[in-house]
Each structure stands twice: as structure tokens, then as C-alpha cells.
Scaffold this active site. Structure first.
Site, short mmCIF file in Angstrom:
data_model
loop_
_atom_site.label_atom_id
_atom_site.label_comp_id
_atom_site.label_asym_id
_atom_site.label_seq_id
_atom_site.Cartn_x
_atom_site.Cartn_y
_atom_site.Cartn_z
N ASP A 16 0.81 -1.31 -0.19
CA ASP A 16 0.08 0.08 0.04
C ASP A 16 0.82 1.04 -0.05
O ASP A 16 2.05 1.18 0.66
CB ASP A 16 -0.90 0.25 1.32
CG ASP A 16 -2.26 0.96 1.22
OD1 ASP A 16 -2.29 1.59 0.08
OD2 ASP A 16 -2.65 1.04 2.06
N GLY A 17 0.47 2.34 -0.67
CA GLY A 17 1.11 3.66 -0.47
C GLY A 17 1.61 4.09 -1.75
O GLY A 17 2.27 4.91 -1.84
N GLY A 19 0.08 5.49 -4.58
CA GLY A 19 -0.47 6.70 -4.60
C GLY A 19 0.23 7.85 -3.92
O GLY A 19 0.57 9.09 -4.44
N ARG A 20 0.48 7.64 -2.56
CA ARG A 20 1.06 8.93 -1.65
C ARG A 20 2.33 8.95 -2.05
O ARG A 20 2.75 9.89 -1.85
CB ARG A 20 0.82 8.03 -0.07
CG ARG A 20 -0.63 8.68 0.33
CD ARG A 20 -0.80 7.88 1.56
NE ARG A 20 -1.21 6.36 1.00
CZ ARG A 20 -1.47 5.42 2.09
NH1 ARG A 20 -1.37 5.88 3.39
NH2 ARG A 20 -1.91 4.38 1.77
N TRP A 21 3.13 7.88 -2.46
CA TRP A 21 4.40 7.97 -2.77
C TRP A 21 4.65 8.96 -3.92
O TRP A 21 5.50 10.03 -3.79
CB TRP A 21 4.90 6.60 -3.18
CG TRP A 21 6.42 6.42 -3.36
CD1 TRP A 21 7.42 6.46 -2.50
CD2 TRP A 21 7.08 7.00 -4.70
NE1 TRP A 21 8.80 6.44 -3.31
CE2 TRP A 21 8.59 6.87 -4.67
CE3 TRP A 21 6.54 7.14 -5.89
CZ2 TRP A 21 9.40 6.88 -5.43
CZ3 TRP A 21 7.41 7.43 -7.10
CH2 TRP A 21 9.02 7.40 -6.81
N HIS A 33 3.06 3.42 -9.05
CA HIS A 33 2.79 2.06 -9.26
C HIS A 33 3.92 1.20 -10.14
O HIS A 33 4.39 0.36 -9.53
CB HIS A 33 1.53 1.86 -10.30
CG HIS A 33 0.07 2.03 -9.31
ND1 HIS A 33 0.00 1.68 -8.02
CD2 HIS A 33 -0.99 2.71 -9.97
CE1 HIS A 33 -1.42 2.12 -7.70
NE2 HIS A 33 -1.96 2.76 -8.64
N ASN A 64 -10.67 -3.07 -6.25
CA ASN A 64 -9.88 -2.04 -6.98
C ASN A 64 -10.49 -1.76 -8.58
O ASN A 64 -10.03 -0.70 -8.88
CB ASN A 64 -8.26 -2.72 -7.35
CG ASN A 64 -7.49 -2.46 -6.07
OD1 ASN A 64 -6.43 -3.40 -5.84
ND2 ASN A 64 -7.56 -1.43 -5.04
C1 FPP Z 1 -1.55 0.45 -3.34
O1 FPP Z 1 -1.42 1.63 -3.58
C2 FPP Z 1 -1.23 -0.56 -4.41
C3 FPP Z 1 -2.14 -0.86 -5.30
C4 FPP Z 1 -3.42 -0.90 -5.32
C5 FPP Z 1 -1.68 -1.95 -6.22
C6 FPP Z 1 -0.37 -2.69 -6.06
C7 FPP Z 1 0.26 -2.72 -7.27
C8 FPP Z 1 1.65 -2.88 -7.54
C9 FPP Z 1 2.69 -2.43 -6.65
C10 FPP Z 1 2.12 -2.82 -9.00
C11 FPP Z 1 1.97 -3.96 -9.58
C12 FPP Z 1 2.20 -5.36 -9.15
C13 FPP Z 1 2.85 -6.35 -9.71
C14 FPP Z 1 3.00 -7.68 -9.13
C15 FPP Z 1 3.12 -6.18 -11.06
P1 FPP Z 1 -2.24 2.87 -3.60
O2 FPP Z 1 -2.68 2.92 -4.71
O3 FPP Z 1 -3.67 2.33 -2.89
O4 FPP Z 1 -1.57 3.81 -2.65
P2 FPP Z 1 -2.33 5.19 -1.97
O5 FPP Z 1 -3.23 4.36 -0.70
O6 FPP Z 1 -1.33 5.83 -1.31
O7 FPP Z 1 -3.23 5.97 -2.87
#
Ligand code: FPP
Length: 227
Positions: A16-17, A19-21, A33, A64
Site C-alpha cells: 500500500d502507498g 499513490g501517496r509516494w 505503481h 480495485n
Molecule cells: C496500493 O497503493 C497499491 C495497489 C492498489 C496496487 C499494487 C500494485 C503494484 C505494487 C504494482 C503491480 C504489481 C505487480 C506484481 C506487477 P495505492 O494506490 O492504494 O496507494 P495510496 O493508498 O497511497 O493511494
């Protein structure tokens, strides 16, 4: 010294994170991502040296789909690229790919690509399980329905029909980015797992952080409800 008595064999991560990154750096979410995939790649390379039998990653939840079409398409494209570019490395590093969740309903080209990758890595001894279109309540409901169909609904028959049936028991569940919730991930499997919530945003997660978590796990005594 013999083998570490409390060595974690199966670790699962809620990544997780992203988007915030990206937001912190004034970058588009897609960039978060993309950097998230880099973190995945480094971690997959460390599975063997860390002595893990199984690493399970929550890449796309059944919830998602509610994200923008652009973001969903972006994540699917990252998945395509990741499998295509890293498959040879999986094969040479003894990694066996497994997908959990309702992945058969993804785009046909992704399903085909995953089936091929699963087949090509089937001899691997270290499992990389990627949760795609995954929801734990849905998984449990599917497993319970299958158990009912054979006329025996017990803990054992439900567990035997979960997507994770052929995986080792979950030892450690990690969630990054400071959120403290399970978000419909491995609810059944977490019954006795240790949990670790770290503030690190996923793109900043490193094998060193995982190694520290494994060392900490090895020091802890697990009771499984006993004394
Ligand atoms: C959460 O960050 C992450 C996801 C919803 C997707 C995870 C996917 C990846 C790491 C890349 C694809 C994976 C592979 C195995 C190719 P968020 O977008 O919810 O972050 P935020 O909460 O900060 O907005």
C-alpha cells in the site's frame, strides 16, 4: 547452528502507498505503481536468499475495479509487462508463479499469459503467489460452496478448497503505508499469522526491511492458542 526454529516460511504483503509516494513527489499515481513494481522485483529476487518458501503479494483486489479506468488499465499493463519481462528470471531463480483470486475473469490475453507463466514455472520450488482480482470473503464463500457440494462443511474441507490450499500456512502478514486494516486479504489464512504494519510507502519497501521483519519474527514465540 541448526535451522532457525521459528523461521518464517510464508510471508504475505499488502503493498500500500503507491499513490501517496507519487503525490509526495508531485508525480502521477501511475509513477507510484511503476516504482511499486520495482520494489516487487527486488523482493522477488530476495525470496531465495531469505529462505522463504512462499511470498504472497496483494496486487489487485476485487474492490480495485472502482478506481478510474485509467488507473485500472495502467495496473493491468504493469502486470502484463512484469510477467513478460521477469518470466525468464523466475525460471532461472527457481520461482514458481501462482495466482490467487478470481483471475480467470481478467482480460483474456492476461489469463493466457498467466497460464503460460504458471506452466513454465511449475518446477520451481519457491512460490510467488500474486493475488489478482482477489477478495478473501469471496474466496471463503467459493470454498464453502465447494465443501457443501461434497456434503461436508468443516474447517478442513473449507481450507482444502481455498485458493491457498497448496501453500504453506501463513506466518507473517505485512502491510505498508501505515494503514492498520486487512482490506479483505487472507482473512482465513491470517487466523494465527503474526502481523506487522510499517509506515514505509510501498515503493520505498526494500528486502532489508523484510529481512528485519523476518529476524524479528524468528525471535518471537508463537502460541497458536496454547500456552
Ligand atoms: C496500493 O497503493 C497499491 C495497489 C492498489 C496496487 C499494487 C500494485 C503494484 C505494487 C504494482 C503491480 C504489481 C505487480 C506484481 C506487477 P495505492 O494506490 O492504494 O496507494 P495510496 O493508498 O497511497 O493511494
Amino acid at each position: 547452528m541448526g535451522e532457525e526454529p521459528n523461521r518464517a516460511k510464508h510471508v504475505a504483503i499488502i503493498m500500500d502507498g503507491n499513490g501517496r509516494w507519487a503525490k509526495k513527489r508531485g508525480l502521477p499515481r501511475a509513477m507510484g505503481h511503476q516504482r511499486g513494481v520495482e520494489a516487487v522485483r527486488k523482493l522477488v529476487r530476495s525470496v531465495e536468499p531469505m529462505g522463504l518458501d512462499c511470498l504472497t503479494l496483494y496486487a489487485f483486489s476485487s474492490e480495485n475495479w472502482k478506481r478510474s479506468e485509467d488507473e485500472v488499465d495502467g495496473l493491468m499493463n504493469l502486470m502484463r509487462k512484469f510477467i513478460k519481462s521477469d518470466l525468464p528470471e523466475f525460471i532461472s531463480n527457481d520461482v514458481r508463479l501462482k495466482i490467487i483470486g478470481n483471475w480467470q475473469s481478467l482480460a483474456p490475453d492476461i489469463v493466457e499469459m498467466l497460464e503460460d507463466a504458471i506452466e513454465q514455472t511449475s518446477k520451481g520450488s519457491r512460490m510467488l503467489a500474486v493475488a489478482l482480482n482477489y477478495g478473501s470473503q469471496q474466496e471463503i464463500a467459493r470454498a464453502a460452496a465447494k465443501a457443501a457440494a461434497i456434503g461436508e462443511v468443516t474447517e478442513a474441507t473449507i481450507a482444502a478448497h481455498l485458493d491457498t490450499a497448496d501453500m504453506p500456512p501463513l506466518d507473517l502478514l505485512i502491510r505498508t503505508s501505515g494503514e492498520v486494516r486487512l482490506s479483505n486479504f487472507l482473512l482465513w489464512q491470517s487466523a494465527y499469522a503474526e502481523m506487522l504494519f510499517v509506515d514505509t510507502l510501498w515503493p520505498d519497501f526494500t528486502p532489508e526491511i523484510l529481512q528485519a521483519a523476518l529476524d524479528d519474527f524468528a525471535m518471537r514465540e508463537r502460541r497458536f492458542g496454547g500456552r
